[in-house]
Design a protein around this motif. Structure first.
Motif, mmCIF file in Angstrom:
data_model
loop_
_atom_site.group_PDB
_atom_site.id
_atom_site.type_symbol
_atom_site.label_atom_id
_atom_site.label_comp_id
_atom_site.label_asym_id
_atom_site.label_seq_id
_atom_site.Cartn_x
_atom_site.Cartn_y
_atom_site.Cartn_z
ATOM 1 N N MET A 23 -33.231 -36.993 -44.069
ATOM 2 C CA MET A 23 -31.972 -37.713 -43.926
ATOM 3 C C MET A 23 -32.240 -39.096 -43.361
ATOM 4 S SD MET A 23 -28.765 -37.037 -41.265
ATOM 5 C CE MET A 23 -28.713 -35.288 -41.538
ATOM 6 N N ARG A 24 -31.470 -40.068 -43.824
ATOM 7 C CA ARG A 24 -31.492 -41.412 -43.238
ATOM 8 C C ARG A 24 -30.105 -41.696 -42.696
ATOM 9 N NH1 ARG A 24 -34.069 -44.936 -47.976
ATOM 10 N NH2 ARG A 24 -32.607 -46.417 -47.107
ATOM 11 N N ILE A 25 -30.068 -42.355 -41.540
ATOM 12 C CA ILE A 25 -28.782 -42.611 -40.890
ATOM 13 C C ILE A 25 -28.859 -43.938 -40.166
ATOM 14 C CG2 ILE A 25 -29.351 -41.422 -38.732
ATOM 15 C CD1 ILE A 25 -26.310 -40.177 -39.538
ATOM 16 N N GLY A 26 -27.717 -44.487 -39.795
ATOM 17 C CA GLY A 26 -27.689 -45.735 -39.030
ATOM 18 C C GLY A 26 -28.351 -45.541 -37.682
ATOM 19 N N LYS A 27 -27.580 -45.231 -36.689
ATOM 20 C CA LYS A 27 -28.101 -44.984 -35.342
ATOM 21 C C LYS A 27 -28.109 -43.480 -35.069
ATOM 22 C CE LYS A 27 -28.438 -49.343 -34.449
ATOM 23 N NZ LYS A 27 -29.633 -49.917 -35.001
ATOM 24 N N MET A 28 -28.915 -43.070 -34.126
ATOM 25 C CA MET A 28 -28.994 -41.662 -33.747
ATOM 26 C C MET A 28 -27.609 -41.119 -33.394
ATOM 27 S SD MET A 28 -31.120 -39.935 -30.614
ATOM 28 C CE MET A 28 -29.938 -40.487 -29.378
ATOM 29 N N THR A 57 -35.051 -45.809 -31.215
ATOM 30 C CA THR A 57 -34.255 -44.663 -31.636
ATOM 31 C C THR A 57 -33.112 -44.453 -30.637
ATOM 32 O OG1 THR A 57 -36.169 -43.610 -32.673
ATOM 33 C CG2 THR A 57 -34.286 -42.188 -32.159
ATOM 34 N N MET A 58 -33.453 -44.482 -29.344
ATOM 35 C CA MET A 58 -32.437 -44.336 -28.302
ATOM 36 C C MET A 58 -32.199 -45.618 -27.505
ATOM 37 S SD MET A 58 -32.791 -40.490 -26.799
ATOM 38 C CE MET A 58 -34.538 -40.366 -26.437
ATOM 39 N N THR A 59 -33.005 -46.632 -27.741
ATOM 40 C CA THR A 59 -32.883 -47.915 -27.052
ATOM 41 C C THR A 59 -33.776 -48.928 -27.760
ATOM 42 O OG1 THR A 59 -32.921 -48.983 -24.870
ATOM 43 C CG2 THR A 59 -34.763 -47.501 -25.393
ATOM 44 N N PRO A 94 -35.915 -49.711 -20.465
ATOM 45 C CA PRO A 94 -35.850 -48.516 -19.625
ATOM 46 C C PRO A 94 -34.485 -47.835 -19.614
ATOM 47 C CG PRO A 94 -35.731 -50.473 -18.261
ATOM 48 C CD PRO A 94 -35.963 -50.942 -19.685
ATOM 49 N N VAL A 95 -33.501 -48.421 -20.282
ATOM 50 C CA VAL A 95 -32.131 -47.906 -20.244
ATOM 51 C C VAL A 95 -31.681 -47.481 -21.648
ATOM 52 C CG1 VAL A 95 -29.743 -48.501 -19.655
ATOM 53 C CG2 VAL A 95 -31.630 -49.469 -18.328
ATOM 54 N N PRO A 96 -31.063 -46.309 -21.780
ATOM 55 C CA PRO A 96 -30.558 -45.882 -23.090
ATOM 56 C C PRO A 96 -29.501 -46.853 -23.619
ATOM 57 C CG PRO A 96 -30.542 -44.055 -21.529
ATOM 58 C CD PRO A 96 -30.844 -45.296 -20.747
ATOM 59 N N ALA A 97 -29.426 -46.950 -24.942
ATOM 60 C CA ALA A 97 -28.418 -47.792 -25.590
ATOM 61 C C ALA A 97 -27.031 -47.208 -25.352
ATOM 62 C CB ALA A 97 -28.711 -47.893 -27.085
ATOM 63 N N GLU A 98 -26.042 -48.047 -25.555
ATOM 64 C CA GLU A 98 -24.656 -47.638 -25.392
ATOM 65 C C GLU A 98 -24.347 -46.432 -26.279
ATOM 66 O OE1 GLU A 98 -20.252 -49.497 -26.263
ATOM 67 O OE2 GLU A 98 -21.883 -50.866 -25.770
ATOM 68 N N MET A 118 -34.466 -40.200 -40.155
ATOM 69 C CA MET A 118 -34.911 -41.559 -39.844
ATOM 70 C C MET A 118 -33.708 -42.428 -39.507
ATOM 71 S SD MET A 118 -37.346 -44.036 -42.046
ATOM 72 C CE MET A 118 -37.663 -45.701 -41.547
ATOM 73 N N THR A 119 -33.788 -43.079 -38.349
ATOM 74 C CA THR A 119 -32.731 -43.974 -37.905
ATOM 75 C C THR A 119 -33.106 -45.423 -38.177
ATOM 76 O OG1 THR A 119 -33.659 -44.233 -35.681
ATOM 77 C CG2 THR A 119 -32.141 -42.383 -36.020
ATOM 78 N N GLU A 120 -32.109 -46.288 -38.152
ATOM 79 C CA GLU A 120 -32.366 -47.723 -38.213
ATOM 80 C C GLU A 120 -32.844 -48.178 -36.832
ATOM 81 O OE1 GLU A 120 -28.757 -49.630 -39.404
ATOM 82 O OE2 GLU A 120 -28.783 -48.696 -41.383
ATOM 83 N N VAL A 121 -33.613 -49.248 -36.805
ATOM 84 C CA VAL A 121 -34.085 -49.779 -35.524
ATOM 85 C C VAL A 121 -32.953 -50.511 -34.815
ATOM 86 C CG1 VAL A 121 -36.448 -50.000 -36.345
ATOM 87 C CG2 VAL A 121 -34.926 -51.958 -36.465
ATOM 88 N N TYR A 122 -33.002 -50.495 -33.499
ATOM 89 C CA TYR A 122 -32.045 -51.281 -32.719
ATOM 90 C C TYR A 122 -32.380 -52.768 -32.807
ATOM 91 C CZ TYR A 122 -29.414 -47.541 -30.544
ATOM 92 O OH TYR A 122 -28.568 -46.481 -30.331
#
Length: 162
Positions: A8-13, A36-38, A43-47, A134-138
């Motif tokens: 599967m491919r997706i935008g963000k996690m 993937t998460m930031t 050091p901080v997770p994305a919104e 697979m997610t898109e990169v931030y």
């Protein structure tokens, strides 16, 4: 090419819903950190990531961070999210993913590997026999090595048939 192609491919996690995974028999999520998460080395997770983690846990999924980063980076990031982790995972070798599955008590085919890179996350998950997302990169990494790797990924993606 199947080794390099995600299921599967997706935008963000955080765009992944439980319904997308339940049909594939997924019980556990093995999560990459950087892009993937930031953003890379953040050091901080994305919104939205902490809320998504809590939501997936509430839906009964088992979650673990699996990263090639060193123990301290992975430990600090995972602690922020209340997750267990496998650091220095040696992706794309499936050894870190296999350890994570063992610790979570699931078979590889019951796990989804979620990450942004073909040559680490997707290849490693496919070698394991897991479901791969697979997610898109931030944010694109500025280092030459990553620019080269991303160019190789774009080349491979041209051959994917959805």
């Amino acid at each position: 090419m199947a080794l390099f192609k995600p299921d599967m491919r997706i935008g963000k996690m955080i765009d992944i819903t439980p319904e997308m995974l339940h049909g594939a028999g997924i019980r556990a999520l093995l999560l990459d950190i950087d892009n993937t998460m930031t953003t890379h080395n953040n050091p901080v997770p994305a919104e939205g990531v902490p809320e998504w983690i809590d939501s997936m846990k509430a839906q009964g999924f088992l979650l673990m961070v699996v990263s090639n980063n060193n123990g301290e980076r992975v430990r600090n990031f995972s602690d922020l999210l209340g997750l267990e982790f496998e650091g220095s995972a040696k992706k794309p070798l499936p050894v870190g993913f296999r350890r994570a599955c063992g610790r979570l008590g699931v078979r590889p085919r019951e796990a989804a590997v979620i990450g942004d890179q073909i040559f680490t996350d997707i290849m490693g998950g496919n070698l394991l026999g897991a479901y791969t997302v697979m997610t898109e990169v931030y944010e694109p990494e500025p280092m030459t090595f990553f620019k080269f790797k991303r160019a190789c990924e774009r080349f491979i993606m041209k051959f994917w048939r959805d």
